[in-house]
Design an enzyme around this catalytic site. Structure first.
Site, mmCIF file in Angstrom:
data_model
loop_
_atom_site.group_PDB
_atom_site.id
_atom_site.type_symbol
_atom_site.label_atom_id
_atom_site.label_comp_id
_atom_site.label_asym_id
_atom_site.label_seq_id
_atom_site.Cartn_x
_atom_site.Cartn_y
_atom_site.Cartn_z
ATOM 1 C CB CYS A 165 -6.437 -36.131 0.203
ATOM 2 S SG CYS A 165 -5.386 -35.259 -1.105
ATOM 3 C CE1 TYR A 193 -17.078 -11.530 1.165
ATOM 4 C CE2 TYR A 193 -18.923 -11.756 2.795
ATOM 5 C CZ TYR A 193 -17.921 -10.958 1.887
ATOM 6 O OH TYR A 193 -18.219 -9.819 2.404
#
Length: 237
Positions: A165, A193
């Protein structure tokens, strides 16, 4: 830097042996690295004049890879100007080219949970999220997205987003894909990464890591469970 080296050299339990620098990452032009190396050598020579001799120089990482339409130099082309700068030198030259070694060797595999059409944009909600691959949300970084299953349908343009969210929970913008709910898609160039920057945000366990070797699959890191996320927590007494 000179003062720090002088101080270190004066301490009886330290042996000053090298110098390291890092000027950036995802470099596509070797010229800045050669310029930095020349400046580092200037410091190395000033130290040598004071009797502080270094035996190795670490120029860090930086060599870029192709994420989209970049054209990174070959290793030979990247090193050529550096070798000219170091011609005749006796110091050991070190590099840390992590991204260029593993960046394009890894991908993030995720499943399409829902397809949500809109008046202006279509959304493909997948089960991976910004906690799994943070680079797009952090840097607006580009990762190519490909459908694992080929479908004989007209491709649509989608925003590839996760289930967290957060308005910043996206993995890719405006990608043309022929996909359906339940399909697998792969985000490429996630070997560097990716897992190292992942997190447990929103109490989400990190994904499993699998090495593919020919036709063999090797599970090298298990998927995190809810129990593993709570394992280090203790109730107040």
């Amino acid at each position: 830097a000179l003062a720090l080296y002088r101080r270190a050299a004066s301490l009886p339990h330290l042996r000053v042996s090298g110098i390291a620098c890092h000027i950036g990452s995802q470099l596509l032009d070797p010229a800045p690295m050669a310029e930095a190396a020349a400046k580092v050598l200037g410091l190395v020579d000033r130290l040598a004049a004071e009797g502080i001799r270094l035996d190795h120089i670490d120029l860090g990482g930086g060599l870029g890879i192709r994420y989209d339409d970049e054209t990174p130099p070959s290793v030979a082309d990247y090193l050529a100007p550096l070798l000219k700068v170091f011609e005749g030198r006796s110091e050991e030259l070190c590099f840390e080219p992590g991204r260029s070694l593993v960046g394009n060797a890894g991908l993030l595999l995720t499943r399409v949970e829902y397809l949500k059409p809109g008046e202006e944009k279509n959304f493909a909600i997948v089960d991976a999220a910004m906690n799994d691959l943070a680079r797009p949300a952090l840097y607006d970084a580009f990762h190519e997205v490909v459908a694992v299953t080929e479908r004989a349908v007209v491709p649509q343009r989608y925003e590839i987003v996760g289930p967290i969210c957060e308005s910043g929970d996206f993995l890719a913008h405006d990608r043309s894909l022929a996909i359906a709910e339940g399909d697998l898609v792969a985000l490429l160039s996630a070997g560097a990464y990716g897992m190292t920057m992942s997190s447990n945000y929103n109490t989400r366990g990190r994904a499993a890591e699998v090495i593919v070797e020919g036709d063999a699959l090797h599970l090298v890191r298990e998927r995190e469970s809810i129990e593993s996320l709570y394992a280090l927590e203790q109730a107040l007494t």
